[in-house]
Design an enzyme around this catalytic site. Structure first.
Site, PDB file in Angstrom:
ATOM      1  N   ARG A  90       0.861  -1.178   0.000  1.00  0.00           N
ATOM      2  CA  ARG A  90       0.000   0.000   0.000  1.00  0.00           C
ATOM      3  C   ARG A  90       0.899   1.231   0.000  1.00  0.00           C
ATOM      4  O   ARG A  90       1.999   1.213   0.562  1.00  0.00           O
ATOM      5  CB  ARG A  90      -0.870   0.026   1.264  1.00  0.00           C
ATOM      6  CG  ARG A  90      -2.180  -0.705   1.141  1.00  0.00           C
ATOM      7  CD  ARG A  90      -3.045  -0.527   2.400  1.00  0.00           C
ATOM      8  NE  ARG A  90      -2.380  -0.945   3.609  1.00  0.00           N
ATOM      9  CZ  ARG A  90      -1.880  -0.115   4.507  1.00  0.00           C
ATOM     10  NH1 ARG A  90      -1.938   1.192   4.304  1.00  0.00           N
ATOM     11  NH2 ARG A  90      -1.278  -0.570   5.581  1.00  0.00           N
ATOM     12  N   TYR A 240      -1.622  -3.665  -6.649  1.00  0.00           N
ATOM     13  CA  TYR A 240      -1.309  -4.435  -5.450  1.00  0.00           C
ATOM     14  C   TYR A 240      -2.337  -4.296  -4.345  1.00  0.00           C
ATOM     15  O   TYR A 240      -2.710  -3.159  -3.991  1.00  0.00           O
ATOM     16  CB  TYR A 240       0.066  -4.022  -4.884  1.00  0.00           C
ATOM     17  CG  TYR A 240       0.530  -4.996  -3.847  1.00  0.00           C
ATOM     18  CD1 TYR A 240       0.201  -4.819  -2.499  1.00  0.00           C
ATOM     19  CD2 TYR A 240       1.181  -6.173  -4.203  1.00  0.00           C
ATOM     20  CE1 TYR A 240       0.552  -5.752  -1.546  1.00  0.00           C
ATOM     21  CE2 TYR A 240       1.537  -7.108  -3.254  1.00  0.00           C
ATOM     22  CZ  TYR A 240       1.214  -6.903  -1.926  1.00  0.00           C
ATOM     23  OH  TYR A 240       1.562  -7.835  -0.992  1.00  0.00           O
ATOM     24  N   LYS A 249      -9.545  -2.195   1.949  1.00  0.00           N
ATOM     25  CA  LYS A 249      -9.231  -1.011   2.758  1.00  0.00           C
ATOM     26  C   LYS A 249     -10.031   0.211   2.305  1.00  0.00           C
ATOM     27  O   LYS A 249     -10.561   0.967   3.114  1.00  0.00           O
ATOM     28  CB  LYS A 249      -7.729  -0.724   2.664  1.00  0.00           C
ATOM     29  CG  LYS A 249      -6.836  -1.875   3.093  1.00  0.00           C
ATOM     30  CD  LYS A 249      -7.101  -2.328   4.508  1.00  0.00           C
ATOM     31  CE  LYS A 249      -6.129  -3.391   4.957  1.00  0.00           C
ATOM     32  NZ  LYS A 249      -6.421  -3.887   6.315  1.00  0.00           N
ATOM     33  N   HIS A 269     -11.047  -2.103  11.789  1.00  0.00           N
ATOM     34  CA  HIS A 269      -9.933  -2.951  11.329  1.00  0.00           C
ATOM     35  C   HIS A 269      -9.737  -4.051  12.376  1.00  0.00           C
ATOM     36  O   HIS A 269      -8.775  -4.033  13.139  1.00  0.00           O
ATOM     37  CB  HIS A 269      -8.688  -2.069  11.184  1.00  0.00           C
ATOM     38  CG  HIS A 269      -7.544  -2.752  10.497  1.00  0.00           C
ATOM     39  ND1 HIS A 269      -6.239  -2.395  10.729  1.00  0.00           N
ATOM     40  CD2 HIS A 269      -7.498  -3.753   9.589  1.00  0.00           C
ATOM     41  CE1 HIS A 269      -5.444  -3.146   9.976  1.00  0.00           C
ATOM     42  NE2 HIS A 269      -6.178  -3.968   9.291  1.00  0.00           N
ATOM     43  N   SER A 291      -0.022  -3.953  12.516  1.00  0.00           N
ATOM     44  CA  SER A 291       0.660  -5.041  11.788  1.00  0.00           C
ATOM     45  C   SER A 291       1.738  -5.646  12.696  1.00  0.00           C
ATOM     46  O   SER A 291       2.149  -5.053  13.690  1.00  0.00           O
ATOM     47  CB  SER A 291       1.302  -4.471  10.532  1.00  0.00           C
ATOM     48  OG  SER A 291       2.135  -3.390  10.890  1.00  0.00           O
ATOM     49  N   CYS A 293       1.479  -8.053  14.739  1.00  0.00           N
ATOM     50  CA  CYS A 293       1.032  -8.557  16.047  1.00  0.00           C
ATOM     51  C   CYS A 293       0.414  -9.941  15.923  1.00  0.00           C
ATOM     52  O   CYS A 293       0.009 -10.527  16.925  1.00  0.00           O
ATOM     53  CB  CYS A 293       0.008  -7.605  16.651  1.00  0.00           C
ATOM     54  SG  CYS A 293       0.745  -6.058  17.203  1.00  0.00           S
ATOM     55  N   ASN A 297      -3.110 -14.962  13.069  1.00  0.00           N
ATOM     56  CA  ASN A 297      -2.787 -16.093  13.956  1.00  0.00           C
ATOM     57  C   ASN A 297      -3.799 -16.188  15.102  1.00  0.00           C
ATOM     58  O   ASN A 297      -4.222 -17.269  15.486  1.00  0.00           O
ATOM     59  CB  ASN A 297      -1.387 -15.940  14.544  1.00  0.00           C
ATOM     60  CG  ASN A 297      -0.298 -16.005  13.490  1.00  0.00           C
ATOM     61  OD1 ASN A 297      -0.540 -16.487  12.371  1.00  0.00           O
ATOM     62  ND2 ASN A 297       0.880 -15.503  13.812  1.00  0.00           N
ATOM     63  N   ASP A 316      -9.640  -9.540   9.440  1.00  0.00           N
ATOM     64  CA  ASP A 316      -9.151  -8.184   9.146  1.00  0.00           C
ATOM     65  C   ASP A 316     -10.172  -7.066   9.345  1.00  0.00           C
ATOM     66  O   ASP A 316      -9.802  -5.982   9.769  1.00  0.00           O
ATOM     67  CB  ASP A 316      -8.620  -8.148   7.697  1.00  0.00           C
ATOM     68  CG  ASP A 316      -7.809  -6.909   7.421  1.00  0.00           C
ATOM     69  OD1 ASP A 316      -7.968  -6.294   6.366  1.00  0.00           O
ATOM     70  OD2 ASP A 316      -7.029  -6.511   8.317  1.00  0.00           O
ATOM     71  N   ASN A 408       6.208  -8.306   2.526  1.00  0.00           N
ATOM     72  CA  ASN A 408       4.770  -8.040   2.422  1.00  0.00           C
ATOM     73  C   ASN A 408       4.114  -8.991   1.418  1.00  0.00           C
ATOM     74  O   ASN A 408       3.042  -8.706   0.888  1.00  0.00           O
ATOM     75  CB  ASN A 408       4.530  -6.585   1.989  1.00  0.00           C
ATOM     76  CG  ASN A 408       3.072  -6.187   2.184  1.00  0.00           C
ATOM     77  OD1 ASN A 408       2.418  -6.613   3.138  1.00  0.00           O
ATOM     78  ND2 ASN A 408       2.544  -5.407   1.260  1.00  0.00           N
ATOM     79  N   ARG A 410       1.948 -12.132   0.015  1.00  0.00           N
ATOM     80  CA  ARG A 410       0.613 -12.456   0.508  1.00  0.00           C
ATOM     81  C   ARG A 410       0.074 -13.781  -0.015  1.00  0.00           C
ATOM     82  O   ARG A 410       0.452 -14.206  -1.101  1.00  0.00           O
ATOM     83  CB  ARG A 410      -0.353 -11.347   0.064  1.00  0.00           C
ATOM     84  CG  ARG A 410      -0.025  -9.970   0.591  1.00  0.00           C
ATOM     85  CD  ARG A 410      -0.437  -9.830   2.027  1.00  0.00           C
ATOM     86  NE  ARG A 410      -0.078  -8.537   2.596  1.00  0.00           N
ATOM     87  CZ  ARG A 410      -0.790  -7.955   3.565  1.00  0.00           C
ATOM     88  NH1 ARG A 410      -1.882  -8.530   4.035  1.00  0.00           N
ATOM     89  NH2 ARG A 410      -0.410  -6.798   4.060  1.00  0.00           N
TER      90      ARG A 410
END
Ligand code: TSX
Ligand code: MN
Length: 631
Positions: A90, A240, A249, A269, A291, A293, A297, A316, A408, A410
């Site tokens: 981004r 992207y 977003k 978010h 991000s 953190c 997961n 997200d 980054n 994905r």
């Protein structure tokens, strides 16, 4: 054979061939949206996406022929895309919110301070930014018309958008990330619903020379624009992720937050998870993390506490609205996961690993000689005789100093592949949220978990969120960055007004006779003086969720401290934990640290929010400071 009316429509847009879809049935609003932008961008033809399997297969074949993607034969219908190295993330500095007055979009930073809560663009500059990029941008290309729904079709919490794009990669990715195609088009036609207007082109450099044929883009002139007043999103130059998959977003957070403010709900978010205790009680929790953190997961957590089950609704974005009985109901508006690949492994997220080997689009990860993928964190999964090709396409080995996968990089994978999805994940009413977590990567001073005294206190905690990040600048140290509500790059309007909106939820809930969710702050990342993590994290975090559930049930398992309520002695279940945990240090609250912390928060408010800060939030900080001073 298109009808006479659609032929007339076609003539209007310069006798374009509509490759697919019957334009005759389109409502006027959609027809003019397509027509205006076809006239502006001049595509050779138009393809109205129906979201079918065969359409997707054709696009994948075409992308493969163009060299944009290669198949990963080790898995089922999985693909690897490599981008132009200049188009890998981004671009916050090129992302703007357009409103009449600047203060509607952003706060006014203090003298000499660089604003970090969003960028404003005037209506004039918005217009000129478009007119200097889009005319003729789709010549020689097809304009894909992507009708998509954020949220289950027909849910009262869902919203619909239409993205026009010249990128098949975007179309294939939007089919994974959103509900896209004919069913949505029918909804638009049958109900003539308002839709968010999204225009996207990967563009072409002014020189006319495309640097990388397989990944057309225009990094020098990338710009991502939002106009909340007319529900418009315009994105140019990048293909992207958050720049181009406009449902995520741009729509679900930035435009979504402005709609939510108007309509009285919250676009956040946040991950949404369900945790079921051994006695069968099931609770839904929403959580905001910056991000690095491990949000995904946590969303797919494999709990270590016996008898506990964690299931996923989303990783997200959460759209949350109080229902008629005053319960906060949340949906995940997305249909896929767009997760950070590096760091994902059987050890950190086994459920993600079980999700990504089918119908998945990988971007900028490394490839293995047996037709699979590789990235940092998967070392233990590398077979000895296998060779690796890095994200540039060069050969790579663990001895290399360079990274195999871009940091980054994905995976873009369908939600329904995930083995731990909650049965209610598509419930049109949403799931009832009884706890909201704010979190951060805090190596010093912040205990594992603490509970806000009340909603106002919790809103202040969210506004004061900070997290350790690798300094973007050359000095590669670690800095503790402010990231309020983990929304810093995603606000759709003035942050002070956003906090006011959060505060207003309490009255709204009261009027409905409901109960507000509890707010907690968690920190998995506290370290001891030797720099070792004090908490094992990962599945052991289920022990914290267990304590949170007890607090929601009203158990008196807490002790009051100046910063909030922390677990009372032995109220975190450590049974079966095979590592020593120094709970005393993990929950210690140091006066000097917290005096400094309150000063840092005050500085952030003064520098970035100024007069837009609601007085209730300032009061909460004043009270925290006072409690800490009296320690
Ligand atoms: C649900 C899990 C949340 N979580 C965590 O709770 C977590 N905790 C840590 C820190 C840590 C790292 C390694 C160990 N290793 C061992 C063996 O204890 C322990 C903690 N890292 C963590 N990570 C990875 C962060 C990068 C994306 C993480 O995602
Ligand atoms: Mn995110």
């Amino acid at each position: 054979q298109p009808s006479a009316q659609s032929l007339q429509f076609l003539r209007q847009i310069h006798s374009l061939k509509v490759l697919k879809g019957d334009t005759a049935r389109l409502p006027a609003s959609l027809k003019s949206f397509i027509e205006e932008n076809a006239r502006l961008c001049q595509p050779d033809n138009i393809h109205i996406c129906d979201g079918s399997q065969v359409e997707n297969e054709r696009m994948l074949e075409s992308l493969q022929a163009a060299g944009t993607i290669t198949q990963l034969p080790k898995y089922d219908n999985c693909w690897l895309a490599r981008t132009n190295p200049a188009d890998v993330a981004r671009v916050e500095s090129r992302t703007f919110i357009c409103t009449e007055k600047r203060e509607e979009a952003v706060c006014t930073p203090a003298e000499g301070v660089t604003g970090m809560l969003g960028n404003w663009i005037s209506p004039e500059d918005y217009k000129s930014s478009i007119m200097s990029r889009f005319p003729g941008s789709m010549r020689g290309r097809t304009m894909y018309v992507i009708p998509f729904s954020m949220g289950p079709l027909g849910s009262p919490l869902s919203k619909i958008g239409v993205e026009l794009t010249d990128s098949q990669y975007v179309a294939c990715s939007m089919r994974i990330m959103t509900r896209m195609g004919a069913a949505v088009m029918d909804e638009i036609i049958d109900k003539d619903v308002d839709f968010i207007k999204c225009l996207h082109s990967v563009g072409t450099p002014e020189s006319g020379k495309v640097e990388m044929e397989s990944w057309p883009c225009d990094p020098q002139r990338t710009i991502i624009l939002h106009k909340p007043a007319t529900n418009e999103i315009v994105s140019y130059g990048s293909a992207y992720g958050g720049n181009a998959l406009l449902g995520k977003k741009c729509f679900a957070l930035r435009i979504g937050s402005t709609i939510a403010r108007r309509e009285g709900w919250l676009a956040e978010h946040m991950l949404i998870l369900a945790i079921t205790a051994p006695d069968g009680t099931k609770r839904y929790i929403a959580a905001a993390f910056p991000s690095a953190c491990g949000k995904t997961n946590l969303a797919m957590l494999k709990p270590t506490l016996p008898g506990f089950k964690v299931e996923c609704i989303g990783d997200d974005i959460a759209w949350m609205k109080f229902d008629a009985r005053g319960n906060l109901r949340a949906i995940n508006p997305e249909y896929g996961f767009f997760g950070v690949a590096p760091g994902t492994s059987e050890a950190t997220n086994p459920n993600a690993m079980a999700t990504i080997h089918k119908n998945t689009m990988f971007t900028n990860v490394a490839a293995t000689s047996d037709g699979g993928i590789y990235w940092e964190g998967l070392e233990s999964h590398l077979e000895p005789d296998i060779t690796v090709t890095d994200w540039h396409g060069n050969s790579w080995s663990p001895a290399s100093t360079s990274k195999a996968a871009h940091p980054n990089s994905r995976f873009c994978t369908p939600i329904d592949n995930c083995p731990v999805m909650d049965s209610q994940w598509e419930d049109p009413e949403g799931v009832p949220i009884t706890a909201i977590l704010f979190g951060g990567r805090r190596p010093d001073g912040v205990p594992l978990v603490y509970e806000a005294f009340n909603w106002k206190h919790g809103v202040m905690l969210g506004s004061a969120m900070r997290s350790e990040a690798t300094a973007a600048a050359e000095h590669k140290g670690k800095v503790i960055m402010h990231d309020p509500m983990a929304m810093r790059p995603f606000f759709g309007y003035n942050f002070g007004k956003y906090l006011e909106h959060w505060l207003s939820m309490e009255k709204r809930c009261e009027n409905l006779g409901g109960k507000m969710p509890k707010i907690f702050h968690v920190n998995w990342f506290r370290k001891d003086s030797n720099g070792h993590f004090l908490w094992p994290g990962f599945g052991e975090n289920s022990r914290v969720l267990d304590w949170i559930i007890k607090r929601i049930e009203g158990e008196k398992c807490f002790q009051k401290t100046p910063i909030g309520n922390i677990p009372s002695e032995n109220s975190i279940n450590l049974n079966g934990l095979n590592t020593e945990v120094n709970m005393k240090e993990l929950f210690s609250i140091d006066r000097d640290f917290w005096l400094k912390e309150t000063e840092e928060i005050q500085k952030f408010y003064n520098d970035q929010v100024g007069n837009d800060l609601p007085c209730e939030v300032q009061n909460q900080l004043n009270e925290l400071k006072e409690r800490v001073e009296n320690m």
